[in-house]
Scaffold this active site. Structure first.
Site, short mmCIF file in Angstrom:
data_model
loop_
_atom_site.label_atom_id
_atom_site.label_comp_id
_atom_site.label_asym_id
_atom_site.label_seq_id
_atom_site.Cartn_x
_atom_site.Cartn_y
_atom_site.Cartn_z
N GLU A 81 -32.51 14.10 7.11
CA GLU A 81 -31.73 15.27 6.76
C GLU A 81 -32.48 16.33 5.96
OE1 GLU A 81 -28.38 15.94 7.56
OE2 GLU A 81 -28.76 14.31 8.97
N SER A 461 30.30 -14.89 -7.37
CA SER A 461 30.37 -15.93 -8.39
C SER A 461 29.10 -16.07 -9.22
CB SER A 461 30.70 -17.28 -7.74
OG SER A 461 31.99 -17.24 -7.17
#
Length: 802
Positions: A81, A461
């Site tokens: 690069e 319950s």
């Protein structure tokens, strides 16, 4: 020319240049911002053991400091690069000039144009955007100069090699190494490093599988450049060039685990820290957080399995409801249907279930297709489930375009039906309130609604222990006698008189102990106790436990007020925790990307806890005030009574776990929902099953027969390695022998270990136990065994109540 006009001619270009520079630098990061720059990183989530279970990310990225990057990997990127990276000041002017000449020549040839961006400019480009324009290039060049002045070359490379896009949704070299080769960068060979270095410009152009020849040619170019730059020898270059390009197939970015626990953690983190980078440096999808949760993988997996099995077990005998959806197939060979199928939400739940679409029919057999474009056969005999009330089978009514759920079995693909019923599950640690497991439905991917935290349901319950505990705080004992008989109350002139009844219209049993009433879940006894205690006190206790805020009406005593699984499970956990307040939580602590703790669930100080040695003084304890939401003696009393629910009441299906357990079943009117909440001294878990749009589950559905078996399946796996410890008795509780059915105190008889002994140990507060009437029993005890042993002596000899 006048002096003023001359001055204007001099100043005007300067002003124009200044304005141009101001506009070009507008919005660019300052040098101080660049010095503090850090790339977006995923947040990693760990379980209670410290193991990574998932990550919250939209980009595959794993940060690696420059010092840990292999030198030859860095050299490969520089050779590919920007070979003068360590020499230029951010802009390679010679390279730009060369590129201009080359691009002018390319106008008259077939050569493609070339660029001249340095690595620094590529980093700048990631910060200013990808717009193709001269203006963007100018801003990029200015920012590149700022980067060079604010950061060292190594810091720029660190950003570049962790930020650059390299294909396969991989950002940075570490993510790319794993995406292409299935290993970390420190294990790459020279040929693999050179391949990664060719990817920044056009990853798809050099795909290692579809464009292998082009990728090999470019890789060999990078190797030649490395040799020309003196990074490798000619022999190393030749050896690397001879290596094949052994990349693995492309794999999709692993999605975070789609269970409800992980999603609830994500929501909590976003609410606290924000979602994206613009929300702050510690955002969920960019801050690189390390999150330690209380998730127990064994308990979570067991909860998911048990809940799914319970839902499918309930649905097993129900007819097939029809296809989940329909899609347009188009031309079968056009390849359009897999995408349409992928976009269709199908609750799957089980790992071996898959969504499929019927492509064609041949008699009763169907050719089915899957999301990856593959196909298979669904034999008619494996799709024989009856279709609604039509008298036909599913195989007969299936047609092309139907989206269905199937499962792979030894006999082939078989039709499956995602359950219509759903529910929620939560497991909580008693000592701390940490949530160990959470399930919010059959399949989180297709059903985002979390029924564990978001579904408000009537607890039925399972609310009764709150009623009885409040009663025991106001004059009742577990041995108090209450009539199980008809009970009516006048409401208002408009509403008239309300008469209550037992579940399933069970006959009245007459005078019974409070314990028996809870063990057998008798509605009439509960309402009578609630009326005598005062509903104002009961709803106040429910509020203190965090269950909910209710009107003081008698129906609330039977669980008519709505709450969530999370809230009710936490209420039970507080009762099991000697009545001490607990705040449920899924996250223990959060660290930023550097490891600093930025949020902790438990912020209590503990002076001396980290001392190198004991100083001879009292054991250090965490600071902080303990908040009692229930008298610890009352809490133990109700837990002790709920142990009877498991031993001989409505929860006997759990007795096979062979460990101290306490809990309560619940069944609402309809019955629309079935519940069980309970646990051990260490872990409390609660669950419910019901339809999202409440309707009857059928008269056979009950908490003890439908919900409790799910809890048992979970407990067999989740509690296997936990010690079977008894519930600790707090100070101030007296254990007294009583007749289990009459509640009267007994002498000379000791409780036997069976599930239904005539004599039991009962828990009383001081001066509330049944009184001795005469001394005759003492005489009998002396004659039968000599000296009368005290209860304390007996318990010590027996090793406790158990």
């Amino acid at each position: 020319m006048s002096r003023r006009r001359l001055l204007l001619l001099i100043l005007l270009p300067l002003l124009l240049a200044g304005g141009f520079y101001w506009q070009a630098t507008k919005g660019l990061p300052s040098e101080s911002d660049l010095a503090a720059f850090s790339p977006a990183l995923p947040s990693m989530v760990r379980d209670v053991n410290g193991e990574i279970v998932t990550s919250y990310t939209r980009e595959r990225r794993i940060f690696v400091p420059y010092a840990e990057l292999p030198p030859r990997l860095v050299q490969a990127y520089i050779s590919a690069e920007d070979k003068t990276f360590f020499e230029h000041g951010g802009i390679d002017w010679l390279g730009i000039a060369s590129a201009v000449v080359t691009n002018i020549e390319s106008v008259f040839t077939d050569r493609p144009p070339v660029g001249a961006s340095t690595i620094t400019q590529q980093v700048a480009k990631s910060l200013v955007g990808n717009e193709v324009s001269l203006w963007r290039k100018i801003r990029e060049a200015i920012l590149a100069r700022r980067l060079e002045s604010a950061l060292t070359k190594q810091e720029i490379l660190e950003i570049y090699l962790n930020q650059i896009f390299l294909g396969r949704n991989a950002y940075g070299v570490e993510a790319a190494a794993q995406a292409y080769f299935g290993k970390s960068v420190d294990r790459l060979d020279l040929a693999e490093m050179a391949y990664l270095a060719i990817l920044p410009k056009a990853p798809s152009t050099y795909d290692p599988i579809r464009r292998r020849d082009r990728a090999l040619a470019r890789r060999d170019y990078v190797l030649r450049q490395m040799a020309a730059n003196g990074y490798i020898s000619e022999a190393e270059r030749a050896a690397a060039a001879a290596m094949p390009l052994a990349a693995i197939p492309n794999r999709a970015l692993p999605r975070p685990r789609d269970d409800y626990f992980i999603e609830e953690v994500r929501r909590t983190l976003i609410a606290r820290f924000g979602e994206a980078q613009e929300n702050g440096p510690n955002s969920v999808y960019g801050g690189g957080l390390w999150v330690r949760t209380s998730l127990d993988p064994v308990m979570q997996a067991a909860a998911e399995q048990a809940m799914r099995d319970g839902m499918t077990r309930y649905e097993a005998n129900r007819p097939w409801r029809g296809p989940i959806a329909r899609i347009e197939l188009g031309a079968i060979d056009s390849g359009a249907w897999p995408g349409r199928l992928s976009g269709t939400l199908v609750p799957l739940g089980y790992p071996n279930w898959a969504k499929a679409v019927v492509l064609a029919k041949s008699g009763l057999d169907a050719r089915i297709g899957f999301t990856d474009g593959s196909s298979g056969t669904l034999p008619g005999r494996l799709a024989a489930r009856p279709f609604k009330a039509s008298g036909r089978s599913a195989a007969q009514v299936l047609r092309p375009g139907d989206v269905i759920a199937v499962a792979r079995t030894p006999a082939g693909w078989a039709l499956r039906q995602p359950p219509e019923i759903s529910g929620g599950f939560v497991a909580e640690e008693v000592a701390s309130g940490r949530i160990r497991a959470m399930v919010g439905g059959f399949d989180a991917r297709a059903q985002a609604f979390n029924r564990a935290t978001q579904a408000n349901r009537q607890p039925g319950s399972t609310f009764k222990p709150i009623v009885y505990a409040t009663a025991m705080d106001n004059g009742f004992t577990p041995a108090s006698i209450v009539v199980d008989g008809p009970y009516c109350v006048f409401q208002t002139k408009l509403l008239g008189t309300k008469c209550f009844k037992n579940f399933n219209n069970l006959r009245s049993a007459g005078p019974q102990t409070l314990r028996w009433g809870l063990e057998q879940s008798r509605n009439l006894m509960t309402v009578r106790v609630a009326d005598a205690t005062g509903m104002e006190r009961i709803v106040a206790q429910a509020k203190a436990l965090g269950i909910g805020e209710y009107q003081p009406v008698l129906s609330i005593a039977l669980g008519a007020g709505e709450t969530t699984v999370m809230k009710l499970t936490n209420a039970y956990a507080q009762i099991f925790n000697d009545g001490r307040r607990l705040e449920p939580g899924l996250i223990d602590y959060v660290q930023d990307r550097s490891g600093k703790v930025i949020w902790r669930r438990d912020n209590r100080g503990c002076p001396g806890c980290n001392a190198p040695d004991w100083n001879g003084g009292p054991m250090p304890r965490p600071q902080g005030r303990v908040v009692q939401v229930m008298d610890p003696r009352t809490a133990y009393q109700i837990v002790h009574v709920m142990e009877g629910v498991i031993q001989r009441g409505t929860g006997t299906v759990l007795a096979s776990l062979n460990r101290p357990l306490a809990g309560k079943t619940g069944t609402t009117n309809g019955p629309n929902d079935v519940w069980f909440v309970g646990g051990t001294p260490d872990i409390v878990a609660g669950l419910y099953l019901g339809y999202d749009q409440p309707r009857s589950l059928g008269s056979y559905a009950q908490g003890g027969t439908t919900a409790a078996p799910i809890w048992r399946q979970w407990g067999q796996v989740a509690l296997k390695d936990w010690p079977a410890l008894p519930f600790a008795i707090p100070a101030g509780v007296r254990m007294v022998r009583i007749d289990r059915r009459s509640g009267k105190r007994v002498f000379g008889v000791w409780p036997d270990p069976g599930p239904r002994p005539a004599v039991i140990w009962e828990a009383f507060k001081p001066d509330s136990e049944p009184r001795r009437i005469n001394r005759a029993q003492d005489v009998l005890e002396r004659r039968s065994g000599g000296r009368v042993r005290s209860d304390a002596e007996f318990l010590e000899a027996e090793g406790g109540i158990y």
